[in-house]
Write a protein that holds these residues in place. Structure first.
Motif, PDB file in Angstrom:
ATOM      1  N   VAL A 100     116.676  -5.974 -27.006  1.00 54.99           N
ATOM      2  CA  VAL A 100     116.496  -6.127 -25.553  1.00 54.99           C
ATOM      3  C   VAL A 100     117.467  -5.224 -24.798  1.00 54.99           C
ATOM      4  O   VAL A 100     117.092  -4.555 -23.825  1.00 54.99           O
ATOM      5  N   GLU A 101     118.717  -5.173 -25.231  1.00 52.41           N
ATOM      6  CA  GLU A 101     119.709  -4.323 -24.567  1.00 52.41           C
ATOM      7  C   GLU A 101     119.324  -2.849 -24.665  1.00 52.41           C
ATOM      8  O   GLU A 101     119.498  -2.086 -23.697  1.00 52.41           O
ATOM      9  N   ALA A 102     118.820  -2.437 -25.808  1.00 48.49           N
ATOM     10  CA  ALA A 102     118.402  -1.043 -25.968  1.00 48.49           C
ATOM     11  C   ALA A 102     117.281  -0.701 -24.990  1.00 48.49           C
ATOM     12  O   ALA A 102     117.262   0.387 -24.395  1.00 48.49           O
ATOM     13  N   LEU A 103     116.350  -1.608 -24.806  1.00 49.63           N
ATOM     14  CA  LEU A 103     115.232  -1.363 -23.905  1.00 49.63           C
ATOM     15  C   LEU A 103     115.679  -1.344 -22.445  1.00 49.63           C
ATOM     16  O   LEU A 103     115.121  -0.613 -21.624  1.00 49.63           O
ATOM     17  N   GLU A 104     116.690  -2.136 -22.125  1.00 54.46           N
ATOM     18  CA  GLU A 104     117.135  -2.244 -20.727  1.00 54.46           C
ATOM     19  C   GLU A 104     118.112  -1.153 -20.328  1.00 54.46           C
ATOM     20  O   GLU A 104     118.174  -0.782 -19.147  1.00 54.46           O
ATOM     21  N   GLN A 105     118.850  -0.602 -21.268  1.00 56.76           N
ATOM     22  CA  GLN A 105     119.957   0.280 -20.923  1.00 56.76           C
ATOM     23  C   GLN A 105     119.708   1.746 -21.239  1.00 56.76           C
ATOM     24  O   GLN A 105     120.528   2.596 -20.890  1.00 56.76           O
ATOM     25  N   ASN A 106     118.599   2.086 -21.870  1.00 64.57           N
ATOM     26  CA  ASN A 106     118.373   3.454 -22.307  1.00 64.57           C
ATOM     27  C   ASN A 106     117.137   4.053 -21.638  1.00 64.57           C
ATOM     28  O   ASN A 106     116.262   3.328 -21.157  1.00 64.57           O
ATOM     29  N   PRO A 107     117.050   5.382 -21.628  1.00 65.73           N
ATOM     30  CA  PRO A 107     115.842   6.038 -21.101  1.00 65.73           C
ATOM     31  C   PRO A 107     114.657   5.743 -21.999  1.00 65.73           C
ATOM     32  O   PRO A 107     114.826   5.246 -23.118  1.00 65.73           O
ATOM     33  N   PRO A 108     113.445   6.048 -21.530  1.00 70.61           N
ATOM     34  CA  PRO A 108     112.242   5.704 -22.317  1.00 70.61           C
ATOM     35  C   PRO A 108     112.294   6.275 -23.731  1.00 70.61           C
ATOM     36  O   PRO A 108     112.478   7.475 -23.937  1.00 70.61           O
ATOM     37  N   ALA A 109     112.151   5.390 -24.680  1.00 72.44           N
ATOM     38  CA  ALA A 109     112.123   5.738 -26.098  1.00 72.44           C
ATOM     39  C   ALA A 109     111.524   4.547 -26.817  1.00 72.44           C
ATOM     40  O   ALA A 109     111.321   3.476 -26.236  1.00 72.44           O
ATOM     41  N   VAL A 110     111.221   4.720 -28.087  1.00 74.47           N
ATOM     42  CA  VAL A 110     110.748   3.616 -28.920  1.00 74.47           C
ATOM     43  C   VAL A 110     111.909   3.219 -29.822  1.00 74.47           C
ATOM     44  O   VAL A 110     112.442   4.047 -30.564  1.00 74.47           O
ATOM     45  N   PHE A 111     112.309   1.957 -29.743  1.00 75.58           N
ATOM     46  CA  PHE A 111     113.433   1.456 -30.534  1.00 75.58           C
ATOM     47  C   PHE A 111     112.915   0.556 -31.650  1.00 75.58           C
ATOM     48  O   PHE A 111     112.008  -0.247 -31.451  1.00 75.58           O
ATOM     49  N   SER A 112     113.528   0.690 -32.822  1.00 74.73           N
ATOM     50  CA  SER A 112     113.104  -0.079 -33.993  1.00 74.73           C
ATOM     51  C   SER A 112     114.328  -0.669 -34.675  1.00 74.73           C
ATOM     52  O   SER A 112     115.310   0.041 -34.932  1.00 74.73           O
ATOM     53  N   LEU A 113     114.275  -1.960 -34.953  1.00 71.63           N
ATOM     54  CA  LEU A 113     115.377  -2.607 -35.651  1.00 71.63           C
ATOM     55  C   LEU A 113     115.438  -2.137 -37.098  1.00 71.63           C
ATOM     56  O   LEU A 113     114.410  -2.075 -37.781  1.00 71.63           O
ATOM     57  N   GLU A 114     116.644  -1.817 -37.545  1.00 74.22           N
ATOM     58  CA  GLU A 114     116.810  -1.454 -38.950  1.00 74.22           C
ATOM     59  C   GLU A 114     116.694  -2.699 -39.813  1.00 74.22           C
ATOM     60  O   GLU A 114     117.263  -3.743 -39.502  1.00 74.22           O
TER      61      GLU A 114
END
Length: 275
Positions: A100-114
């Protein structure tokens, strides 16, 4: 607001723990592909217990169509971002917070949990070449730019294909380490102790070989992946011939998958359709 889409298909048990963890940070929607009444009841009851939305596909519509149904729900709610999980995903609160923090604090990208981080938390992310949808998320504007999941693929290569489309549109794929995240595949293996290979049902083999063949003809798919999958697919064929007892039915489905790929016949497997 972030919407968590959980796709289910004939679960053996209700996904209560996954829903409970996600609902602390997200609006949860269960998208059910179940074909068994008992499994469908498990999903329905879980949604009712937690006050979560539920979308019933009415059949096994495939992972891509189920995820797209969750996307449509997220758009209707006017949310900012969406995350995806399968019923077999094992996560903790820290993993959800990190995503959630990655989605809220970063520019548009696709984030994936390791996978298998086991409590390790890192403030940095690293680029990845391939995406697995379970444990991933992005802002909805990424889908507006790249497009939704390709429903005609049905299951295999759905997340890989969408991830490569993202890269073609210059949307980064980034892995983050946060909390614990695992995904149970539950597949049997064949081979020798030092040479193991996953083996799936004959119908699943149809999708695998069909969709890999389709990916081989697409320019935005990495050449290294094409080489690796070609070698892996050939070695799996050899393993089926040597180690499986129902090799005739498996090889028949592989042939049907390859023929359908060459003919451009995608979508769900059709029993009795000629090749």
């Amino acid at each position: 607001m972030i919407v968590a889409v959980i796709v289910t298909f004939n679960p053996a048990e209700a996904p209560d723990r996954l829903v409970e963890i996600l609902r602390g940070s997200c609006e949860v929607v269960l998208v059910d592909n179940s074909t068994e009444p008992r499994a469908a009841n498990l999903v329905r009851n879980a949604a009712q217990r937690h006050g979560s939305a539920r979308i019933t596909m009415g059949c096994n519509a495939g992972i891509a169509e189920a995820q797209n149904a969750g996307l449509r729900h997220a758009r209707q709610l006017g949310c900012d971002a969406v995350v995806f999980f399968d019923q077999d995903s094992l996560i903790d609160d820290e993993a959800v917070r990190g995503l959630v923090e990655a989605l809220e604090q970063n520019p548009p990208a696709v984030f994936s949990l390791e996978r298998g981080a086991h409590g390790v938390r890192s403030s940095t992310s690293r680029p990845i070449r391939e995406l697995m949808s379970s444990g991933s998320g992005c802002r909805l504007e990424v889908f507006d730019r790249v497009g939704d999941f390709e429903g005609d693929l049905f299951i295999d290569c759905v997340d890989f294909e969408w991830g490569w489309r993202c890269r073609a549109h210059r949307v980064p794929l980034l892995a983050i380490r946060a909390g614990e995240f695992q995904h149970r595949l539950g597949r049997a293996q064949i081979g020798l102790p030092f040479l193991r290979a996953h083996i799936d049902s004959p119908v699943r083999l149809y999708y695998q070989y069909r969709n890999i063949c389709v990916m081989l003809g697409r320019g935005y798919v990495p050449f290294a992946w094409k080489l690796a999958q070609t070698a892996r697919s050939l070695s799996k064929l050899l393993g089926m011939v040597i180690w499986t007892t129902d090799r005739r039915s498996r090889l028949s489905m592989v042939r049907r998958g390859l023929c359908d790929a060459l003919r451009g016949r995608l979508g769900p497997f059709r029993e009795g359709a000629g090749t």
